[in-house]
Write an enzyme that holds these catalytic residues in place. Structure first.
Site, PDB file in Angstrom:
ATOM      1  N   LYS A  29      17.218  -8.346  -1.970  1.00 57.56           N
ATOM      2  CA  LYS A  29      17.369  -7.869  -3.343  1.00 57.56           C
ATOM      3  C   LYS A  29      18.823  -8.042  -3.811  1.00 57.56           C
ATOM      4  CE  LYS A  29      13.595  -4.506  -2.813  1.00 57.56           C
ATOM      5  NZ  LYS A  29      13.284  -3.057  -2.710  1.00 57.56           N
ATOM      6  N   TYR A  69       6.063  -6.570  -8.784  1.00 61.02           N
ATOM      7  CA  TYR A  69       5.791  -5.156  -8.482  1.00 61.02           C
ATOM      8  C   TYR A  69       4.642  -4.597  -9.306  1.00 61.02           C
ATOM      9  CZ  TYR A  69       9.892  -4.665  -5.450  1.00 61.02           C
ATOM     10  OH  TYR A  69      10.800  -4.756  -4.416  1.00 61.02           O
ATOM     11  N   ASN A 132      17.658  -0.419  -1.615  1.00 64.58           N
ATOM     12  CA  ASN A 132      17.289  -0.600  -0.198  1.00 64.58           C
ATOM     13  C   ASN A 132      17.274  -2.062   0.268  1.00 64.58           C
ATOM     14  OD1 ASN A 132      14.937  -1.306  -1.466  1.00 64.58           O
ATOM     15  ND2 ASN A 132      13.634   0.199  -0.441  1.00 64.58           N
ATOM     16  N   HIS A 135      13.030  -6.687   0.499  1.00 63.80           N
ATOM     17  CA  HIS A 135      11.588  -6.533   0.297  1.00 63.80           C
ATOM     18  C   HIS A 135      10.857  -7.307   1.378  1.00 63.80           C
ATOM     19  CE1 HIS A 135       7.585  -6.717  -1.489  1.00 63.80           C
ATOM     20  NE2 HIS A 135       7.589  -7.982  -1.152  1.00 63.80           N
ATOM     21  N   GLU A 146       2.394 -13.115  -2.949  1.00 63.98           N
ATOM     22  CA  GLU A 146       3.831 -13.181  -3.257  1.00 63.98           C
ATOM     23  C   GLU A 146       4.412 -14.566  -2.989  1.00 63.98           C
ATOM     24  OE1 GLU A 146       4.365  -8.397  -2.417  1.00 63.98           O
ATOM     25  OE2 GLU A 146       5.277  -9.804  -1.018  1.00 63.98           O
TER      26      GLU A 146
HETATM   27  P1  ADP Z   1       8.484  -1.142   0.147  1.00 66.43           P
HETATM   28  O1  ADP Z   1       9.586  -1.945  -0.532  1.00 66.43           O
HETATM   29  O2  ADP Z   1       8.990  -0.469   1.400  1.00 66.43           O
HETATM   30  O3  ADP Z   1       7.228  -1.932   0.365  1.00 66.43           O
HETATM   31  P2  ADP Z   1       7.142   0.221  -2.089  1.00 66.43           P
HETATM   32  O4  ADP Z   1       6.277  -0.987  -2.251  1.00 66.43           O
HETATM   33  O5  ADP Z   1       6.491   1.548  -2.014  1.00 66.43           O
HETATM   34  O6  ADP Z   1       8.105   0.080  -0.812  1.00 66.43           O
HETATM   35  O7  ADP Z   1       8.195   0.305  -3.290  1.00 66.43           O
HETATM   36  C1  ADP Z   1       8.823  -0.873  -3.748  1.00 66.43           C
HETATM   37  C2  ADP Z   1      10.268  -0.582  -4.012  1.00 66.43           C
HETATM   38  O8  ADP Z   1      10.365   0.381  -5.050  1.00 66.43           O
HETATM   39  C3  ADP Z   1      11.035   0.049  -2.847  1.00 66.43           C
HETATM   40  O9  ADP Z   1      11.500  -0.895  -1.912  1.00 66.43           O
HETATM   41  C4  ADP Z   1      12.180   0.725  -3.571  1.00 66.43           C
HETATM   42  O10 ADP Z   1      13.195  -0.226  -3.922  1.00 66.43           O
HETATM   43  C5  ADP Z   1      11.503   1.185  -4.848  1.00 66.43           C
HETATM   44  N1  ADP Z   1      11.071   2.588  -4.720  1.00 66.43           N
HETATM   45  C6  ADP Z   1      10.036   3.074  -4.001  1.00 66.43           C
HETATM   46  N2  ADP Z   1       9.936   4.412  -4.093  1.00 66.43           N
HETATM   47  C7  ADP Z   1      10.950   4.781  -4.920  1.00 66.43           C
HETATM   48  C8  ADP Z   1      11.408   6.030  -5.433  1.00 66.43           C
HETATM   49  N3  ADP Z   1      10.791   7.166  -5.095  1.00 66.43           N
HETATM   50  N4  ADP Z   1      12.487   6.011  -6.236  1.00 66.43           N
HETATM   51  C9  ADP Z   1      13.117   4.880  -6.573  1.00 66.43           C
HETATM   52  N5  ADP Z   1      12.733   3.657  -6.130  1.00 66.43           N
HETATM   53  C10 ADP Z   1      11.673   3.610  -5.315  1.00 66.43           C
END
Ligand code: ADP
Length: 169
Positions: A29, A69, A132, A135, A146
């Protein structure tokens, strides 16, 4: 001996019957790219033994981010997430190997870096869920979706590596 059978087009990658040689979509990211963590992250997947079969860097549009997303569009953080993902350069990759979807998620860690164990990418390199850095596809179905969203048919390659006999038995 192991022969990895793969395809560079949109046909789902199934590999050998009875095994899970497969492909996953991994994206660094904008915060990961800005923080110069590209080499660190690629190194972790390489050292594990997975094979890089597609890579490019691009600045996603908000429309591309929203499409990527799409399954999260009802979440309260969706708008912020789209803004975050389209805020800068993203390194898009396709990695191949046995169980790479599930194992790639293990290398990455939990969605929330605070819950990610040290040793994982998020556990070692970032602090907040909204920053974070990486992805990874969460299923073979989303991996195929994807890869198709981010890569054209000719942008994912296919090659045999003699190293594989040291990685797979
Ligand atoms: P992952 O990336 O671990 O597969 P998700 O698909 O649940 O997780 O969520 C996609 C992305 O959305 C996460 O990597 C994170 O960047 C963001 N995200 C998820 N939950 C939250 C939250 N509670 N607050 C802010 N951003 C979030």
């Amino acid at each position: 001996t192991t022969t990895l059978v793969s395809c560079a087009d949109k046909v789902p990658f199934t590999g050998l019957p009875g095994t899970n040689y497969e492909r996953t979509f991994i994206a660094i990211k904008p915060d990961g790219t800005e923080r110069r963590l590209v080499g660190e992250i690629i190194g972790r997947f390489e050292k594990k033994g997975f094979k890089l079969v597609g890579i490019k860097i691009l600045h996603p549009t908000p429309e591309q981010a929203a499409k990527h997303y799409d399954d999260l569009k009802s979440k309260p953080f969706f708008d912020g997430l789209v803004k975050y993902f389209s805020s800068g350069a993203v390194v898009c990759m396709v990695w191949e190997g046995k169980d790479v979807v599930k194992t790639g998620r293990k290398l990455i860690g939990e969605t929330n870096p605070a819950l990610s164990v040290p040793g994982s990418i998020r556990g070692d390199l970032c602090i907040e869920v909204g920053r974070n850095i990486i992805h990874g596809s969460d299923s073979t179905q989303s991996a195929n979706d994807e890869i198709t969203l981010w890569f054209g048919e000719t942008e994912v390659t296919n090659y045999e590596s003699p190293l594989e006999k040291f990685i797979y038995e």
